[in-house]
Design a protein around this motif. Structure first.
Motif, PDB file in Angstrom:
ATOM      1  N   SER A   8      78.835  13.081  23.467  1.00  0.00           N
ATOM      2  CA  SER A   8      79.900  13.249  24.464  1.00  0.00           C
ATOM      3  C   SER A   8      80.160  11.975  25.252  1.00  0.00           C
ATOM      4  O   SER A   8      81.107  11.918  26.038  1.00  0.00           O
ATOM      5  N   ALA A   9      79.293  10.973  25.100  1.00  0.00           N
ATOM      6  CA  ALA A   9      79.432   9.735  25.882  1.00  0.00           C
ATOM      7  C   ALA A   9      80.693   8.992  25.464  1.00  0.00           C
ATOM      8  O   ALA A   9      80.962   8.791  24.274  1.00  0.00           O
ATOM      9  N   VAL A  10      81.465   8.592  26.437  1.00  0.00           N
ATOM     10  CA  VAL A  10      82.740   7.909  26.209  1.00  0.00           C
ATOM     11  C   VAL A  10      82.585   6.408  26.441  1.00  0.00           C
ATOM     12  O   VAL A  10      83.047   5.577  25.676  1.00  0.00           O
ATOM     13  N   LYS A  11      81.911   6.073  27.538  1.00  0.00           N
ATOM     14  CA  LYS A  11      81.771   4.673  27.947  1.00  0.00           C
ATOM     15  C   LYS A  11      80.379   4.483  28.524  1.00  0.00           C
ATOM     16  O   LYS A  11      79.885   5.344  29.249  1.00  0.00           O
ATOM     17  N   GLU A  12      79.787   3.354  28.206  1.00  0.00           N
ATOM     18  CA  GLU A  12      78.448   3.057  28.706  1.00  0.00           C
ATOM     19  C   GLU A  12      78.423   1.629  29.224  1.00  0.00           C
ATOM     20  O   GLU A  12      78.974   0.729  28.599  1.00  0.00           O
ATOM     21  N   ASP A  54      76.621   7.691  16.868  1.00  0.00           N
ATOM     22  CA  ASP A  54      77.809   8.191  17.573  1.00  0.00           C
ATOM     23  C   ASP A  54      77.935   7.484  18.930  1.00  0.00           C
ATOM     24  O   ASP A  54      77.821   8.093  19.989  1.00  0.00           O
ATOM     25  N   PHE A  55      78.169   6.166  18.856  1.00  0.00           N
ATOM     26  CA  PHE A  55      78.126   5.337  20.063  1.00  0.00           C
ATOM     27  C   PHE A  55      79.361   5.510  20.942  1.00  0.00           C
ATOM     28  O   PHE A  55      80.440   5.826  20.448  1.00  0.00           O
ATOM     29  N   PRO A  56      79.214   5.243  22.241  1.00  0.00           N
ATOM     30  CA  PRO A  56      80.387   5.139  23.110  1.00  0.00           C
ATOM     31  C   PRO A  56      80.959   3.715  23.056  1.00  0.00           C
ATOM     32  O   PRO A  56      80.384   2.835  22.412  1.00  0.00           O
ATOM     33  N   ALA A  57      82.072   3.490  23.726  1.00  0.00           N
ATOM     34  CA  ALA A  57      82.522   2.127  24.028  1.00  0.00           C
ATOM     35  C   ALA A  57      81.516   1.556  25.034  1.00  0.00           C
ATOM     36  O   ALA A  57      81.090   2.286  25.929  1.00  0.00           O
ATOM     37  N   SER A  58      81.115   0.299  24.878  1.00  0.00           N
ATOM     38  CA  SER A  58      79.983  -0.197  25.663  1.00  0.00           C
ATOM     39  C   SER A  58      80.218  -1.585  26.241  1.00  0.00           C
ATOM     40  O   SER A  58      81.018  -2.365  25.715  1.00  0.00           O
ATOM     41  N   THR A  59      79.474  -1.843  27.291  1.00  0.00           N
ATOM     42  CA  THR A  59      79.421  -3.174  27.902  1.00  0.00           C
ATOM     43  C   THR A  59      77.968  -3.449  28.249  1.00  0.00           C
ATOM     44  O   THR A  59      77.270  -2.555  28.732  1.00  0.00           O
ATOM     45  N   ASP A  92      76.753  -2.005  17.582  1.00  0.00           N
ATOM     46  CA  ASP A  92      76.416  -0.637  17.965  1.00  0.00           C
ATOM     47  C   ASP A  92      77.320  -0.082  19.065  1.00  0.00           C
ATOM     48  O   ASP A  92      76.844   0.327  20.130  1.00  0.00           O
ATOM     49  N   PHE A  93      78.603  -0.100  18.864  1.00  0.00           N
ATOM     50  CA  PHE A  93      79.525   0.506  19.824  1.00  0.00           C
ATOM     51  C   PHE A  93      80.877   0.692  19.160  1.00  0.00           C
ATOM     52  O   PHE A  93      81.126   0.135  18.095  1.00  0.00           O
ATOM     53  N   PHE A  94      81.729   1.489  19.785  1.00  0.00           N
ATOM     54  CA  PHE A  94      83.120   1.571  19.355  1.00  0.00           C
ATOM     55  C   PHE A  94      83.975   0.780  20.335  1.00  0.00           C
ATOM     56  O   PHE A  94      83.697   0.740  21.532  1.00  0.00           O
ATOM     57  N   GLN A  95      85.014   0.149  19.833  1.00  0.00           N
ATOM     58  CA  GLN A  95      85.849  -0.702  20.681  1.00  0.00           C
ATOM     59  C   GLN A  95      86.786   0.118  21.563  1.00  0.00           C
ATOM     60  O   GLN A  95      87.203  -0.350  22.619  1.00  0.00           O
TER      61      GLN A  95
END
Lengths: 264, 129
Positions: free
Chosen positions: A207-211, A236-241, A150-153
């Motif tokens: 609009s979230a870019v990074k989470e 429409d996931f952000p890049a995540s950690t 559930d994220f984009f790299q």
């Protein structure tokens, strides 16, 4: 676009491969997800910290290159490790080769656990692609591996303005804590708050870019937080950690989520 | 100011920080996590959270000034502590450096930092110019 390294001659950070600060004129930026030593079949690379660090940076390089950039353009590095001695013994040397002479701003943290208990290191980067924006404001979200998660790299921000949210917790407008002892309720409240703040900034979930998600219990988050998160982002996931840490600002808080977003 | 604070009626901060800030112009500055290093690279205030916090915020301010700005240009800061019991002292010291309130802010308790003597680390992003 015209990078400036701040206090580049600082004796302390110099020998460690870091820059106290890096200043840029943002045109096109890349935010990566937190990457680890995971292999394409989902298992962790064998051999501990050294091979995991090597694999992590190889995967990051694929993301950066896919965005048309290079490691030397990194402006910020975030390192999460679960075993500091192993990082100093094996990880740091593996990392150094990737950056050559360049030095990003950097923060290193020892956390309690990463997404998989076998993960010893996770790294995320912000990269200045050193190009002017191409056309109007646009987010470009992409993967370089078919991971099914559930994220984009990588997320590229082309033009526009960045929005930095404070870490969002399960607080009510009157300051009281919502969902004490109830992670599902806290997850809902946190994402409600993120939604309100994004709305106030003229932005949406997309609009979230990074989470970055900081949780006291990663397995509990998977069970109770993930459904709420999926409903919020609608794919429409952000890049995540995602990391597990021992505490937050108040003992009642079970999770805190930070978001970077962008708008035209 | 190269940035704007975002205010929501439905979601309010739990302390004197902004819920979000938007970079409207200027240069974007990413600042490394600052620790209680003096100019020579020695850790100051071993075991003393107040002394470490002072050094950390001084370092943060110095980096920003050398980038052509100041603490008021921060978009966001993240404070990492290793002991939650140190938090009130950190807040007290931080208040001296930010008399008019904080930018967007996050506080996290981590298992440890990259040196056993470090009790806190603060990183930030700023928009300058």
């Amino acid at each position: 676009m015209e990078r400036r390294d701040i206090r580049a001659d600082s004796p302390t950070e110099k020998e460690r491969g870091f820059m106290p600060a890096v200043s840029i004129n943002p045109g096109r930026l890349l935010f990566t997800a937190g990457m680890t030593g995971r292999q394409s079949d989902g298992s962790m690379v064998e051999g501990g910290m050294g091979p995991q660090t090597q694999r992590t940076f190889e995967r990051l390089r694929a993301i950066v290159e896919r965005a048309g950039g290079s490691f030397e353009q990194s402006i910020k590095q975030m390192l999460y490790v679960t075993d500091l001695e192993a990082y100093y013994a094996q990880g740091r040397a593996a990392r150094t080769g990737f950056f050559q002479q360049s030095r990003p701003a950097s923060t290193g943290l020892v956390v309690r656990r990463l997404a998989d208990p076998a993960m010893l290191i996770e790294v995320e980067l912000v990269v200045d692609l050193q190009e002017p924006p191409q056309g109007g404001f646009k987010l470009e979200k992409f993967d370089v591996e078919a991971h099914g998660l559930d994220f984009f790299q990588g997320v590229m921000v082309n033009g526009g303005r960045l929005i930095y949210l404070a870490g969002q917790v399960a607080n009510n407008p009157d300051g009281s804590v919502a969902g004490v002892g109830d992670l599902s309720a806290q997850a809902q409240k946190v994402y409600d708050n993120i939604g309100y703040v994004l709305q106030a900034a003229g932005a949406t979930a997309a609009s979230a870019v990074k989470e970055t998600t900081w949780t006291l219990d990663l397995e509990a988050w998977r069970e109770h937080g993930t459904p709420v998160r999926r409903a919020f982002y609608q794919g429409d996931f952000p890049a995540s950690t995602l990391v597990e840490i021992p505490g937050l600002a108040r003992p009642e808080f079970l999770v805190e989520i930070e978001v970077i977003a962008a708008v035209a | 100011m190269a940035h704007t604070a975002i205010v929501s009626e439905q979601a309010k901060p739990v302390a004197n920080y902004q819920m979000a800030t938007r970079q409207d112009s200027g240069r974007l500055v990413y600042i490394s996590g600052q620790v209680a290093w003096d100019a020579a690279g020695n850790t100051v205030g071993r075991g003393d959270i107040r002394a470490q916090a002072r050094q950390v915020f001084q370092n943060l301010r110095q980096v920003l000034q050398e980038a052509g700005g100041d603490l008021s240009d921060l978009l966001k800061m993240t404070t990492y502590v290793t002991r939650i019991d140190d938090y009130p002292t950190v807040v007290e010291v931080r208040q001296e450096f930010f008399p008019d309130g904080l930018p967007a802010s996050t506080l996290i308790v981590v298992a440890s930092l990259f040196h056993a003597d470090w009790l806190l680390e603060v990183e930030g992003m700023a928009a300058i110019g």
